[in-house]
Design a protein around this motif. Structure first.
Motif, PDB file in Angstrom:
ATOM      1  N   UNK A   1       8.928 -29.342  -8.211  1.00  0.00           N
ATOM      2  CA  UNK A   1       9.603 -28.712  -9.346  1.00  0.00           C
ATOM      3  C   UNK A   1       8.665 -27.717 -10.030  1.00  0.00           C
ATOM      4  N   UNK A   2       7.386 -28.073 -10.142  1.00  0.00           N
ATOM      5  CA  UNK A   2       6.438 -27.144 -10.771  1.00  0.00           C
ATOM      6  C   UNK A   2       6.326 -25.853  -9.956  1.00  0.00           C
ATOM      7  N   UNK A   3       6.318 -25.961  -8.643  1.00  0.00           N
ATOM      8  CA  UNK A   3       6.221 -24.757  -7.807  1.00  0.00           C
ATOM      9  C   UNK A   3       7.421 -23.844  -8.002  1.00  0.00           C
ATOM     10  N   UNK A   4       8.570 -24.407  -8.404  1.00  0.00           N
ATOM     11  CA  UNK A   4       9.730 -23.588  -8.701  1.00  0.00           C
ATOM     12  C   UNK A   4       9.655 -23.004 -10.111  1.00  0.00           C
ATOM     13  N   UNK A   5       9.055 -23.726 -11.024  1.00  0.00           N
ATOM     14  CA  UNK A   5       8.898 -23.210 -12.389  1.00  0.00           C
ATOM     15  C   UNK A   5       7.892 -22.072 -12.410  1.00  0.00           C
TER      16      UNK A   5
ATOM     17  N   UNK B   1      11.858 -35.879 -14.864  1.00  0.00           N
ATOM     18  CA  UNK B   1      13.001 -35.404 -15.646  1.00  0.00           C
ATOM     19  C   UNK B   1      12.557 -34.338 -16.646  1.00  0.00           C
ATOM     20  N   UNK B   2      11.355 -34.504 -17.199  1.00  0.00           N
ATOM     21  CA  UNK B   2      10.829 -33.479 -18.115  1.00  0.00           C
ATOM     22  C   UNK B   2      10.700 -32.132 -17.401  1.00  0.00           C
ATOM     23  N   UNK B   3      10.141 -32.129 -16.188  1.00  0.00           N
ATOM     24  CA  UNK B   3      10.024 -30.881 -15.440  1.00  0.00           C
ATOM     25  C   UNK B   3      11.392 -30.305 -15.089  1.00  0.00           C
ATOM     26  N   UNK B   4      12.337 -31.161 -14.761  1.00  0.00           N
ATOM     27  CA  UNK B   4      13.686 -30.680 -14.444  1.00  0.00           C
ATOM     28  C   UNK B   4      14.335 -30.028 -15.663  1.00  0.00           C
ATOM     29  N   UNK B   5      14.098 -30.578 -16.840  1.00  0.00           N
ATOM     30  CA  UNK B   5      14.642 -29.978 -18.062  1.00  0.00           C
ATOM     31  C   UNK B   5      14.041 -28.598 -18.303  1.00  0.00           C
ATOM     32  N   UNK B   6      12.757 -28.432 -18.014  1.00  0.00           N
ATOM     33  CA  UNK B   6      12.134 -27.118 -18.160  1.00  0.00           C
ATOM     34  C   UNK B   6      12.731 -26.131 -17.165  1.00  0.00           C
TER      35      UNK B   6
END
Length: 321
Positions: free
Chosen positions: A112-116, A294-299
């Motif tokens: 998820x971070x790599x997508x953010x 879930x925190x990363x998904x919300x971002x």
């Protein structure tokens, strides 16, 4: 339907956010090749993809296992989205989390971070730790026995945060109490292994001041260590080491970004709760990692380029809400 005096626009925005989070989660587990079943002899009543999405939904609404199972009785759109055949028992989610591989959560958080943060520019990393309590213990009981036995039972989560995007690179969970510095090197190794960007600066508070940490950051990661020094009045500690020529206080412009790590903990605990619903230590660790996911998904759902992020929204599940 909106409840009470809630504006319809706010109601639709919340439902749209939840829909995106579920779509992202289902697409994420498929892209990361998470197996559908843990074993070829599984009952195959529910897939791991379905149970993981339900775990994300439980964390997002900050519910315990029993109340979440009751909540699913009225969640027909979730049934349609996940194509569930029946309502899972509350122990089904608990047993799933107990047997699910903990390293997969680390993989999903990094994905998820790599997508953010899809750029390859060097990033800063802020390190901090905080504790989570167990909700099944009476706070009054703990307060009373604390006077006699010194009861100190809680879990500690250390996080590596990108101050620019406020997203998590990696987390490390363990049983507390113990000093935070023992998690410093393992956490940075995990963050460096899981992300493709080069780490430029590592920002941490005075609790992480040690020669071992400085050597690791500067000699192995080849990054800058933005860590204030502890002052030893009656000791010669650090006078002939890597700490010798360092200023006691680092550059305040860079060090000030460390506060975003504390802000991250504040958001996680206010949004998803600071209590853990599980009893076993290993399951508590996975529950904390699920909060981080879930925190990363919300971002990720708040990014303006959400609908052009590669691969995440290619799910053909029916639209709901």
């Amino acid at each position: 339907m909106p409840l009470g005096g809630e504006p319809r626009g706010e109601y639709m925005r919340r439902q749209s956010t939840l829909k995106r989070i579920l779509q992202l989660t289902l697409g994420l587990v498929r892209n990361e090749h998470v197996p559908k079943f843990s074993n070829k002899f599984s009952k195959k009543t529910f897939t791991q993809h379905q149970l993981l999405v339900l775990g994300v939904l439980k964390t997002y609404w900050n519910k315990d296992y029993r109340s979440f199972a009751d909540f699913l009785l009225f969640a027909n759109p979730v049934f349609q989205f996940l194509r569930l055949k029946r309502i899972p028992h509350f122990t089904t989610l608990q047993k799933f989390l107990q047997r699910f591989d903990s390293s997969v959560f680390d993989q999903l958080i990094a994905a998820v971070f790599s997508q953010i943060n899809a750029t390859q520019r060097p990033i800063d990393v802020a390190i901090d730790g905080s504790g989570f309590t167990s909700s099944y213990s009476s706070r009054y009981f703990v307060m009373r026995i604390n006077r006699e036995t010194g009861y100190r039972s809680f879990m500690k989560m250390s996080i590596a945060v990108d101050p620019k995007s406020r997203a998590l690179l990696a987390v490390k969970c363990r049983k507390a109490p113990a000093h935070d510095t023992k998690d410093f090197i393992p956490l940075l190794r995990r963050a460096d292994r899981c992300v493709s960007q080069k780490i430029r600066n590592v920002i941490a508070d005075r609790a992480y001041d040690s020669c071992k940490n400085f050597y690791f950051v500067e000699k192995e990661l080849h990054a800058g260590a933005i860590i204030p020094l502890r002052v030893f009045r009656r000791s010669r500690a650090g006078r002939s080491t890597i700490r010798k020529h360092r200023p006691i206080l680092p550059d305040s412009r860079i060090y000030g970004r460390r506060n975003l790590a504390e802000t991250t903990f504040s958001v996680i605990k206010r949004k998803f709760g600071g209590d853990l619903r599980s009893r076993l230590t290993e399951v508590k660790k996975k529950e904390m990692k699920l909060k981080a996911l879930v925190y990363n998904l919300c971002i990720l759902t708040t990014k303006k380029s959400l609908f052009i992020i590669g691969g995440f929204l290619q799910s053909q599940a029916p639209v709901f809400f």
